[in-house]
Design a protein around this motif. Structure first.
Motif, mmCIF file in Angstrom:
data_model
loop_
_atom_site.group_PDB
_atom_site.id
_atom_site.type_symbol
_atom_site.label_atom_id
_atom_site.label_comp_id
_atom_site.label_asym_id
_atom_site.label_seq_id
_atom_site.Cartn_x
_atom_site.Cartn_y
_atom_site.Cartn_z
ATOM 1 N N MET A 120 0.852 -1.202 0.083
ATOM 2 C CA MET A 120 -0.144 0.017 -0.036
ATOM 3 C C MET A 120 0.772 1.125 -0.202
ATOM 4 S SD MET A 120 -3.123 -0.823 2.521
ATOM 5 C CE MET A 120 -4.294 -2.310 2.298
ATOM 6 N N ILE A 121 0.115 2.268 -0.660
ATOM 7 C CA ILE A 121 1.335 3.545 -0.624
ATOM 8 C C ILE A 121 0.486 4.736 0.034
ATOM 9 C CG2 ILE A 121 2.769 5.261 -2.286
ATOM 10 C CD1 ILE A 121 2.525 2.606 -4.120
ATOM 11 N N ASP A 122 -0.580 5.021 -0.760
ATOM 12 C CA ASP A 122 -1.563 6.175 -0.177
ATOM 13 C C ASP A 122 -2.539 5.680 0.751
ATOM 14 O OD1 ASP A 122 -3.019 4.992 -2.161
ATOM 15 O OD2 ASP A 122 -3.727 7.008 -3.060
ATOM 16 N N GLY A 123 -3.236 4.471 0.389
ATOM 17 C CA GLY A 123 -4.419 4.040 1.462
ATOM 18 C C GLY A 123 -5.317 4.891 1.189
ATOM 19 N N GLY A 136 -7.278 4.686 -2.154
ATOM 20 C CA GLY A 136 -7.781 4.242 -3.531
ATOM 21 C C GLY A 136 -7.302 4.984 -4.853
ATOM 22 N N MET A 137 -6.271 5.715 -4.527
ATOM 23 C CA MET A 137 -5.967 6.559 -5.634
ATOM 24 C C MET A 137 -4.703 6.005 -6.623
ATOM 25 S SD MET A 137 -7.904 9.204 -5.610
ATOM 26 C CE MET A 137 -7.072 10.528 -6.639
ATOM 27 N N CYS A 138 -3.729 5.250 -5.674
ATOM 28 C CA CYS A 138 -2.533 4.945 -6.439
ATOM 29 C C CYS A 138 -2.498 3.677 -7.100
ATOM 30 C CB CYS A 138 -1.351 4.902 -5.383
ATOM 31 S SG CYS A 138 -1.276 3.711 -4.253
ATOM 32 N N GLY A 139 -3.403 2.765 -6.878
ATOM 33 C CA GLY A 139 -3.616 1.427 -7.315
ATOM 34 C C GLY A 139 -2.696 0.585 -6.855
ATOM 35 N N GLY A 140 -1.801 0.803 -5.794
ATOM 36 C CA GLY A 140 -0.659 -0.006 -5.419
ATOM 37 C C GLY A 140 -1.302 -1.221 -4.801
ATOM 38 N N CYS A 141 -2.562 -1.279 -4.238
ATOM 39 C CA CYS A 141 -2.802 -2.502 -3.354
ATOM 40 C C CYS A 141 -3.991 -3.080 -4.193
ATOM 41 C CB CYS A 141 -3.543 -1.962 -1.960
ATOM 42 S SG CYS A 141 -5.043 -0.732 -2.363
ATOM 43 N N PHE A 148 -9.457 -2.527 -4.511
ATOM 44 C CA PHE A 148 -8.425 -1.950 -3.804
ATOM 45 C C PHE A 148 -8.336 -2.229 -2.194
ATOM 46 C CE2 PHE A 148 -8.936 1.119 -7.313
ATOM 47 C CZ PHE A 148 -7.680 0.577 -8.155
ATOM 48 N N CYS A 202 -6.891 -1.135 0.081
ATOM 49 C CA CYS A 202 -7.035 -0.121 1.315
ATOM 50 C C CYS A 202 -8.458 0.521 1.272
ATOM 51 C CB CYS A 202 -6.143 1.052 0.756
ATOM 52 S SG CYS A 202 -6.652 1.900 -0.786
HETATM 53 S S1 FES Z 1 -2.630 2.098 -1.179
HETATM 54 FE FE1 FES Z 1 -3.105 3.102 -3.062
HETATM 55 S S2 FES Z 1 -4.946 2.467 -3.907
HETATM 56 FE FE2 FES Z 1 -4.794 1.439 -1.969
#
Ligand code: FES
Ligand SMILES: Cc1cc2nc3c(=O)[nH]c(=O)nc-3n(C[C@H](O)[C@H](O)[C@H](O)COP(=O)(O)OP(=O)(O)OC[C@H]3O[C@@H](n4cnc5c(N)ncnc54)[C@H](O)[C@@H]3O)c2cc1C
Length: 289
Positions: A215-218, A220-225, A235, A237
């Motif tokens: 996870m990066i931003d937590g 729902g914006m970055c798509g990492g999770c 997502f 997060c």
């Molecule tokens: S941590 Fe970035 S979308 Fe979930």
């Protein structure tokens, strides 16, 4: 800045922190997490809220040293501060009276499962907890889990405490001896959650798992999770971190979590080499803590 009021190792490499964070302590619900950043250029890491005291304005987290950031975090002590603590994040656990609930905690996953186990008990469920660790030293929160469980079963991989075996052995025994199980919650290593999921799928026992993608931003914006649930992208997060285990694509989760393995390994090796050169932890990160 968020002040650390207490810090204590529960087991080798696993530390519990009590943080001053009144707003989060008032709002948080079981199953939610925070995202921490220790210093300005540092990475953001998600950590589950293990407990909170709204009146005192504090929240507890339990952190296992895995890579550079968690090693750095676990080098902090009471009186130190953490730059950012963002939360509470994620959907709270679904708490209602299901009947008999089996809570399975593997390793540090026990700390992540604890608040939900406690809430399920308060909601009137019969809670059977299964706590597993590699060895006796790594069994954490035994007293706390016993307090919120009607029955507590413990396994260690090497047999150094209570019973040798895996948490799945105990779950299989419960299923075979005819215990009527209405819900299973499993939190821990991906391989454990996958094994629990495969075991309960056959009997159609509703099973929830708490997923741990990067996870990066937590928000729902970055798509990492991004995780694959029932063939669709979600997502963790914002849509999780808890999901119906029987719908989770665990292979994709494993694959995405190992994407940065080489960089993570290098970062940890550099950090440890710096510390071995007798540098204090803050000298081993850019700009200090
Ligand atoms: S941590 Fe970035 S979308 Fe979930
Ligand atoms: C919702 C959630 C709750 C979590 N709760 C806890 C907890 O209560 N206690 C605890 O000890 N750990 C928890 N984790 C795992 C913890 O976030 C990772 O161990 C930590 O981020 C590792 O960072 P690192 O720099 O030390 O390790 P790295 O060397 O950077 O990475 C080691 C491994 O940790 C995982 N990881 C790395 N970066 C992240 C990231 N930004 N987000 C998620 N996983 C990452 C990856 O699997 C990676 O391979 C949780 C993870 C999630 C997603």
């Amino acid at each position: 800045m968020f002040k650390i009021l207490e810090a204590k190792f529960l087991a080798p490499g696993i530390k519990r922190f009590v943080l001053e964070a009144p707003r989060i302590a008032r709002k948080q619900k079981p199953g939610q997490f925070v995202i921490l950043r220790i210093y300005e250029e540092g990475e953001r890491i998600p950590v589950t809220i293990e407990n909170s005291d709204p009146e005192r304005g504090t929240l507890n987290i339990v952190v296992q040293s895995i890579g550079k950031t968690t090693h750095l975090l676990n080098s902090l002590n009471a009186g130190d501060s953490i730059l950012d603590v963002v939360g509470p994040l994620g959907k709270p656990s679904e708490i209602e009276k299901f009947g008999t609930v089996v809570v399975v905690g593997g390793g540090v996953g026990t700390a992540m499962a604890y608040p939900t186990a406690a809430a399920l008990k308060r909601a009137g469920n019969r809670v059977i907890s299964i706590v597993g660790a590699r060895n006796k030293e790594l069994v954490i929160l035994e007293r706390e889990m016993r307090e919120v469980s009607d029955e507590l079963l413990i396994t260690t991989d090497d047999g150094s405490y209570v019973e040798k075996g895996f948490v799945t052995d105990k779950l299989r025994q419960l299923m075979q001896n005819g215990t009527k199980i209405d819900l299973v919650l499993a939190v821990g290593p991906i391989v454990m959650m996958k094994a629990v999921s495969e075991m309960t799928r056959k009997d159609g026992i509703r099973t929830m798992v708490s997923l741990n993608p990067i996870m990066i931003d937590g928000t729902g914006m970055c798509g990492g999770c991004r995780v694959l649930i029932d063939g669709k992208s979600e997502f963790a997060c914002v849509d999780g971190p808890e999901f119906d285990a029987h719908k989770v694509n665990f292979e994709v989760l494993v694959q995405r979590n190992s994407m940065y393995r080489d960089a993570e390994q290098k970062s940890l090796t550099d950090f440890k080499e710096c510390q071995h050169a007798a540098q204090p932890a803050e000298a081993c990160v850019p700009g200090g803590r």
